[in-house]
Design a protein around this motif. Sequence first.
Motif, short mmCIF file in Angstrom:
data_model
loop_
_atom_site.label_atom_id
_atom_site.label_comp_id
_atom_site.label_asym_id
_atom_site.label_seq_id
_atom_site.Cartn_x
_atom_site.Cartn_y
_atom_site.Cartn_z
N LEU A 58 53.40 38.94 53.07
CA LEU A 58 52.45 39.51 52.10
C LEU A 58 51.25 38.58 52.01
O LEU A 58 51.35 37.49 51.43
N ASP A 59 50.14 39.00 52.58
CA ASP A 59 48.98 38.11 52.65
C ASP A 59 47.72 38.74 52.08
O ASP A 59 46.61 38.37 52.44
N THR A 60 47.90 39.69 51.17
CA THR A 60 46.77 40.30 50.46
C THR A 60 47.10 40.34 48.97
O THR A 60 48.27 40.26 48.58
N ILE A 61 46.08 40.49 48.16
CA ILE A 61 46.32 40.61 46.72
C ILE A 61 47.16 41.85 46.45
O ILE A 61 48.11 41.81 45.66
N ALA A 62 46.87 42.96 47.12
CA ALA A 62 47.65 44.18 46.90
C ALA A 62 49.13 43.95 47.21
O ALA A 62 50.01 44.34 46.43
N GLY A 63 49.42 43.31 48.33
CA GLY A 63 50.80 43.06 48.69
C GLY A 63 51.49 42.09 47.75
O GLY A 63 52.62 42.32 47.30
N MET A 64 50.81 41.00 47.43
CA MET A 64 51.40 39.98 46.55
C MET A 64 51.65 40.52 45.15
O MET A 64 52.73 40.32 44.58
N ILE A 65 50.67 41.18 44.59
CA ILE A 65 50.81 41.66 43.21
C ILE A 65 51.82 42.81 43.12
O ILE A 65 52.54 42.93 42.12
N THR A 66 51.92 43.63 44.15
CA THR A 66 52.92 44.69 44.13
C THR A 66 54.32 44.10 44.06
O THR A 66 55.20 44.63 43.36
N ARG A 67 54.55 42.98 44.72
CA ARG A 67 55.85 42.31 44.63
C ARG A 67 55.98 41.56 43.30
O ARG A 67 57.03 41.56 42.67
N TRP A 68 54.92 40.90 42.87
CA TRP A 68 54.91 40.12 41.63
C TRP A 68 55.15 41.00 40.42
O TRP A 68 55.92 40.64 39.52
N ALA A 69 54.48 42.13 40.37
CA ALA A 69 54.51 43.02 39.21
C ALA A 69 54.77 44.45 39.69
O ALA A 69 53.86 45.27 39.75
N PRO A 70 56.01 44.74 40.07
CA PRO A 70 56.32 46.04 40.70
C PRO A 70 56.04 47.23 39.78
O PRO A 70 56.13 47.12 38.56
N PRO A 71 55.71 48.37 40.39
CA PRO A 71 55.40 49.58 39.62
C PRO A 71 56.54 50.03 38.69
O PRO A 71 56.28 50.72 37.71
N SER A 72 57.76 49.63 38.98
CA SER A 72 58.88 50.02 38.11
C SER A 72 58.79 49.32 36.75
O SER A 72 59.41 49.77 35.79
N ILE A 89 37.86 39.02 45.34
CA ILE A 89 38.58 39.23 46.61
C ILE A 89 39.04 40.68 46.65
O ILE A 89 39.59 41.19 45.67
N GLY A 90 38.85 41.34 47.78
CA GLY A 90 39.28 42.73 47.92
C GLY A 90 40.79 42.83 47.96
O GLY A 90 41.48 41.89 48.38
N PRO A 91 41.34 43.98 47.58
CA PRO A 91 42.79 44.14 47.51
C PRO A 91 43.50 43.98 48.85
O PRO A 91 44.66 43.55 48.89
N ASP A 92 42.81 44.29 49.96
CA ASP A 92 43.44 44.22 51.27
C ASP A 92 42.86 43.09 52.14
O ASP A 92 43.14 43.02 53.34
N GLU A 93 42.10 42.21 51.52
CA GLU A 93 41.53 41.06 52.23
C GLU A 93 42.64 40.02 52.45
O GLU A 93 43.43 39.75 51.55
N LYS A 94 42.71 39.45 53.64
CA LYS A 94 43.73 38.44 53.96
C LYS A 94 43.53 37.18 53.10
O LYS A 94 42.41 36.72 52.94
N ILE A 95 44.64 36.66 52.59
CA ILE A 95 44.63 35.48 51.72
C ILE A 95 45.23 34.29 52.46
O ILE A 95 46.29 34.41 53.06
N ASP A 96 44.56 33.15 52.37
CA ASP A 96 45.10 31.89 52.86
C ASP A 96 45.68 31.16 51.66
O ASP A 96 44.94 30.66 50.81
N THR A 97 47.00 31.11 51.56
CA THR A 97 47.65 30.52 50.39
C THR A 97 47.55 28.99 50.38
O THR A 97 48.06 28.35 49.47
#
Length: 132
Positions: A58-72, A89-97
């Motif tokens: 998971l290397d985007t904000i969208a991917g990270m936050i979906t796992r961090w704060a799931p829709p359920s 930062i865009g939701p699908d922009e690659k993140i360097d952690t």
Amino acid sequence: MARGLANRNPGNIRRSGVRYRGEVQPSRDPAFKQFETMAWGYRAIFVLLDTYRTRHGLDTIAGMITRWAPPSENRTDCYIRAVCNRTGIGPDEKIDTRCRQTMTAIAAAISRVENGVDASMADVERGWELFR
């Protein structure tokens, strides 16, 4: 005071079998971890997001936050939008952690969403130093 601030856990990281440096054990909160200082709480955010990238791809904000704060449990779309708006930062922009500037901005934005107040950037920066 927001629960995450009271627990010195600005990301509201849930209790689990994973142990972080600076974690108070046992946590007195039945659901969330507690940390000795806010800096240790921010360090845990950096560690967890880095794990999302390295172990789960998971290397985007969208991917990270979906796992961090799931829709359920959350309005994940609003959470993603808030983090993107605060960081630029865009939701699908690659993140360097491993990028200090990027990650301190993301951790501060997560803390803002979780606690309703702006993060102390001095605490965020101290957390980054503990992470590196």
